[in-house]
Design an enzyme around this catalytic site. Structure first.
Site, PDB file in Angstrom:
ATOM      1  N   LYS A   1     -12.908   8.576 -39.611  1.00  0.00           N
ATOM      2  CA  LYS A   1     -13.516   7.346 -39.091  1.00  0.00           C
ATOM      3  C   LYS A   1     -12.814   6.975 -37.790  1.00  0.00           C
ATOM      4  O   LYS A   1     -11.672   7.356 -37.567  1.00  0.00           O
ATOM      5  CB  LYS A   1     -13.341   6.211 -40.110  1.00  0.00           C
TER       6      LYS A   1
ATOM      7  N   ASP B   1     -21.588   3.069 -36.362  1.00  0.00           N
ATOM      8  CA  ASP B   1     -21.188   2.114 -37.407  1.00  0.00           C
ATOM      9  C   ASP B   1     -21.408   0.735 -36.771  1.00  0.00           C
ATOM     10  O   ASP B   1     -22.190   0.615 -35.803  1.00  0.00           O
ATOM     11  CB  ASP B   1     -19.729   2.342 -37.825  1.00  0.00           C
TER      12      ASP B   1
HETATM   13  P1  NAP Z   1     -24.569  -3.242 -37.182  1.00  0.00           P
HETATM   14  O1  NAP Z   1     -25.878  -2.638 -36.848  1.00  0.00           O
HETATM   15  O2  NAP Z   1     -23.595  -3.497 -36.105  1.00  0.00           O
HETATM   16  O3  NAP Z   1     -24.849  -4.571 -38.011  1.00  0.00           O
HETATM   17  C1  NAP Z   1     -23.817  -5.288 -38.609  1.00  0.00           C
HETATM   18  C2  NAP Z   1     -24.371  -6.571 -39.175  1.00  0.00           C
HETATM   19  O4  NAP Z   1     -23.361  -7.212 -39.937  1.00  0.00           O
HETATM   20  C3  NAP Z   1     -24.791  -7.562 -38.099  1.00  0.00           C
HETATM   21  O5  NAP Z   1     -25.827  -8.355 -38.589  1.00  0.00           O
HETATM   22  C4  NAP Z   1     -23.508  -8.390 -37.917  1.00  0.00           C
HETATM   23  O6  NAP Z   1     -23.740  -9.682 -37.392  1.00  0.00           O
HETATM   24  C5  NAP Z   1     -22.983  -8.457 -39.325  1.00  0.00           C
HETATM   25  N1  NAP Z   1     -21.516  -8.564 -39.284  1.00  0.00           N
HETATM   26  C6  NAP Z   1     -20.649  -7.690 -38.715  1.00  0.00           C
HETATM   27  N2  NAP Z   1     -19.381  -8.127 -38.839  1.00  0.00           N
HETATM   28  C7  NAP Z   1     -19.465  -9.285 -39.497  1.00  0.00           C
HETATM   29  C8  NAP Z   1     -18.495 -10.216 -39.925  1.00  0.00           C
HETATM   30  N3  NAP Z   1     -17.178 -10.041 -39.691  1.00  0.00           N
HETATM   31  N4  NAP Z   1     -18.944 -11.294 -40.604  1.00  0.00           N
HETATM   32  C9  NAP Z   1     -20.275 -11.473 -40.840  1.00  0.00           C
HETATM   33  N5  NAP Z   1     -21.235 -10.622 -40.451  1.00  0.00           N
HETATM   34  C10 NAP Z   1     -20.835  -9.553 -39.796  1.00  0.00           C
HETATM   35  O7  NAP Z   1     -23.770  -2.317 -38.245  1.00  0.00           O
HETATM   36  P2  NAP Z   1     -24.378  -1.410 -39.401  1.00  0.00           P
HETATM   37  O8  NAP Z   1     -24.389  -0.010 -38.921  1.00  0.00           O
HETATM   38  O9  NAP Z   1     -25.605  -2.024 -39.957  1.00  0.00           O
HETATM   39  O10 NAP Z   1     -23.201  -1.487 -40.484  1.00  0.00           O
HETATM   40  C11 NAP Z   1     -23.145  -2.503 -41.492  1.00  0.00           C
HETATM   41  C12 NAP Z   1     -22.232  -2.061 -42.631  1.00  0.00           C
HETATM   42  O11 NAP Z   1     -22.741  -0.831 -43.188  1.00  0.00           O
HETATM   43  C13 NAP Z   1     -20.795  -1.757 -42.242  1.00  0.00           C
HETATM   44  O12 NAP Z   1     -19.954  -2.082 -43.337  1.00  0.00           O
HETATM   45  C14 NAP Z   1     -20.790  -0.252 -42.056  1.00  0.00           C
HETATM   46  O13 NAP Z   1     -19.497   0.318 -42.196  1.00  0.00           O
HETATM   47  C15 NAP Z   1     -21.709   0.157 -43.188  1.00  0.00           C
HETATM   48  N6  NAP Z   1     -22.324   1.481 -43.057  1.00  0.00           N
HETATM   49  C16 NAP Z   1     -23.086   1.795 -41.967  1.00  0.00           C
HETATM   50  C17 NAP Z   1     -23.671   3.043 -41.899  1.00  0.00           C
HETATM   51  C18 NAP Z   1     -24.590   3.419 -40.764  1.00  0.00           C
HETATM   52  O14 NAP Z   1     -25.201   4.493 -40.838  1.00  0.00           O
HETATM   53  N7  NAP Z   1     -24.760   2.609 -39.742  1.00  0.00           N
HETATM   54  C19 NAP Z   1     -23.459   3.978 -42.909  1.00  0.00           C
HETATM   55  C20 NAP Z   1     -22.700   3.630 -44.016  1.00  0.00           C
HETATM   56  C21 NAP Z   1     -22.144   2.365 -44.083  1.00  0.00           C
HETATM   57  P3  NAP Z   1     -23.396  -9.976 -35.843  1.00  0.00           P
HETATM   58  O15 NAP Z   1     -24.410  -9.217 -35.061  1.00  0.00           O
HETATM   59  O16 NAP Z   1     -23.494 -11.438 -35.725  1.00  0.00           O
HETATM   60  O17 NAP Z   1     -21.990  -9.455 -35.638  1.00  0.00           O
END
Ligand code: NAP
Length: 449
Positions: A130, A170
């Site tokens: 990561k 991510d």
């Molecule tokens: P993203 O597109 O950047 O979206 C993140 C979302 O979560 C946004 O709505 C953001 O709101 C909110 N958020 C982020 N940090 C926050 C905080 N400290 N408090 C409250 N809300 C928060 O990211 P994503 O890819 O969807 O990832 C979301 C989660 O899924 C993470 O835990 C990531 O590790 C996990 N994940 C992602 C993938 C992937 O393929 N992308 C795969 C496996 C797991 P704001 O815009 O206001 O910050």
């Protein structure tokens, strides 16, 4: 921490605390895995002799570097970036890059550690890693994002390779950032090495269904958990936290399978739309205009926006935490259970605190930890690598079918492993033990390296 550890695992955990001071998320992730590994020590004493757990807890390599860049006004900024290459027993290091101001070594190590088991669970040839940076992309122009990505890759490229380390997106890293990162890698190395990055655009080596994969996968996993209880998603009310990549596509698939998602959020507030979240509006706000979720009420006057609202207070049958780590605590879990929630699947990584996990398990509801429930993203990344290696491009339907089969398989493996170890329905234990055994077997075969 809540649950106690087997006495043989206690010193291993103490050593992790001692060697990694101040990295509380990493400690939490290690504790959560060790809690479930007690029975494995008895069944597989050979792994203990080889100190497999101790070796898994120590990353193979940790890279920390400076990323200087200039904003549009010419001011210089200095960020810190990380890549933790945790374990390559099953394949090249694989795991996303996160850009968020909260990023520090402890966050990247917790994510990298979880990734080892998650990737093993997929049954695909990928190790765990990561990376990320404390860079905050919010409010930055496209040019600033590009300069930051180029500066970061100018150091990171030397550590990557399709057989070495393959990053993806991510939090804060989506298609735009991956384009800039891949472009700089290509420029520096003079190689069109498609398999070095996943989550690429469709026109330049990306896979269909990768964008959708994590959210879709989490919903496929939910459907399997409900099926195991003679139920389904059809007609269920769902609440999804976040409104990023994972959340948006979890909402899309939940709707497709007959559920109604009535709330989602971002870090500033939440939207409640009893008629069901309008995905077209949500995608426009988040994917096109990159605005706050509060803008949803401009599209639908009847919807309610609550600044700083707690999304877990909204009654639902199914909760899908898809935002970030530790966003759902013990009190939230109690509220969900009291309000009749029957299933929780984690689209995000470690979104439920240890106290919250205990509440779900004590209540006997279906609880799918991120390691299993959100593995569809990395699994489809591995499918993207397969397509790159064979210079092929699969259809959306075929790729989605493969994703669904993988999620069904992950569910089955977790379920059966939990049953084998006398803990039927405990997906945390099933996921940890199943992933651990796969990695431990490979590490044992490769000797002390
Ligand atoms: P993203 O597109 O950047 O979206 C993140 C979302 O979560 C946004 O709505 C953001 O709101 C909110 N958020 C982020 N940090 C926050 C905080 N400290 N408090 C409250 N809300 C928060 O990211 P994503 O890819 O969807 O990832 C979301 C989660 O899924 C993470 O835990 C990531 O590790 C996990 N994940 C992602 C993938 C992937 O393929 N992308 C795969 C496996 C797991 P704001 O815009 O206001 O910050």
């Amino acid at each position: 921490m809540t649950a106690t550890l087997d006495e043989k695992l206690q010193p291993i955990y103490q050593d992790v605390l001692h060697r990694n001071p101040g990295e509380k998320e990493f400690h939490q992730a290690v504790h959560e895995v060790l809690e479930t590994l007690g029975p494995v020590l008895v069944k597989y004493p050979e792994f203990a002799d080889k100190k497999i757990i101790q070796r898994i807890c120590e990353p193979e390599r940790q890279i920390i570097f400076r990323v200087p860049w200039q904003d549009d006004s010419g001011e210089i900024h200095i960020n810190r970036a990380f890549r933790v290459e945790f374990n390559s027993a099953l394949g090249p290091y694989k795991g996303g890059m996160r850009f968020h101001p909260s990023v520090y070594l402890g966050i990247i190590k917790f994510l990298g550690f979880e990734q080892i088991f998650k990737n093993a669970l997929t049954g695909l040839p990928i190790g765990g890693g990561k990376g990320g940076s404390d860079f905050d992309p919010k409010g930055r122009s496209d040019d600033e994002i590009m300069r930051f990505c180029q500066s970061l890759m100018t150091e990171l490229y030397r550590h990557l390779g399709e057989y070495t380390d393959v990053p993806a997106g991510d939090i804060g890293v989506g298609g735009r950032e991956i384009g800039y990162l891949f472009g700089q890698y290509k420029r520096i190395t003079n190689r069109y090495e498609s398999g070095v990055f996943t989550g690429k655009g469709l026109a330049w080596g990306g896979s269909r269904a990768r964008t959708e994969a994590t959210g879709y996968g989490a919903v496929f996993f939910t459907q399997e958990m409900l099926k195991a209880r003679g139920d389904s998603l059809d007609g269920k009310t769902v609440v999804v936290s976040g409104s990023g990549n994972v959340a948006i596509y979890a909402i899309e698939k939940a709707h497709e399978l007959g559920a109604k998602v009535i709330a989602c959020s971002d870090s500033q507030g939440m939207i409640v739309d009893e008629k069901g979240i309008d995905l077209k509006a949500l995608k426009q706000i988040k994917e096109v205009e990159r605005r706050r979720i509060s803008a949803y009420t401009e599209f639908h006057k009847h919807a309610k926006y609550v600044e700083d609202g707690n999304i877990w207070t909204i009654p639902c049958d199914v909760a899908l935490p898809c935002a970030t780590q530790n966003e759902l605590n013990g009190k939230d879990a109690k509220t969900l259970v009291e309000n009749g929630c029957i299933a929780v699947a984690e689209g995000a990584n470690m979104p439920t605190t240890p106290e919250g996990v205990m509440v779900f398990q004590d209540a006997g509801i279906a609880y799918g930890p991120g390691k299993a429930a959100n593995a569809g993203g990395v699994a489809t990344s591995a499918l993207e690598m397969q397509q790159n290696a064979s210079r092929d491009s699969w259809t959306f339907d075929y790729t989605q079918k493969r994703l669904e089969e993988i999620m069904i398989d992950i569910h089955k493996n977790c379920y059966e492993t939990a049953a084998e170890f006398g803990a039927e329905g405990n997906y945390v234990l099933g996921a940890n033990i199943n992933g651990y055994i796969r990695v431990a077997r490979a590490m044992t075969a490769m000797g002390v390296i």
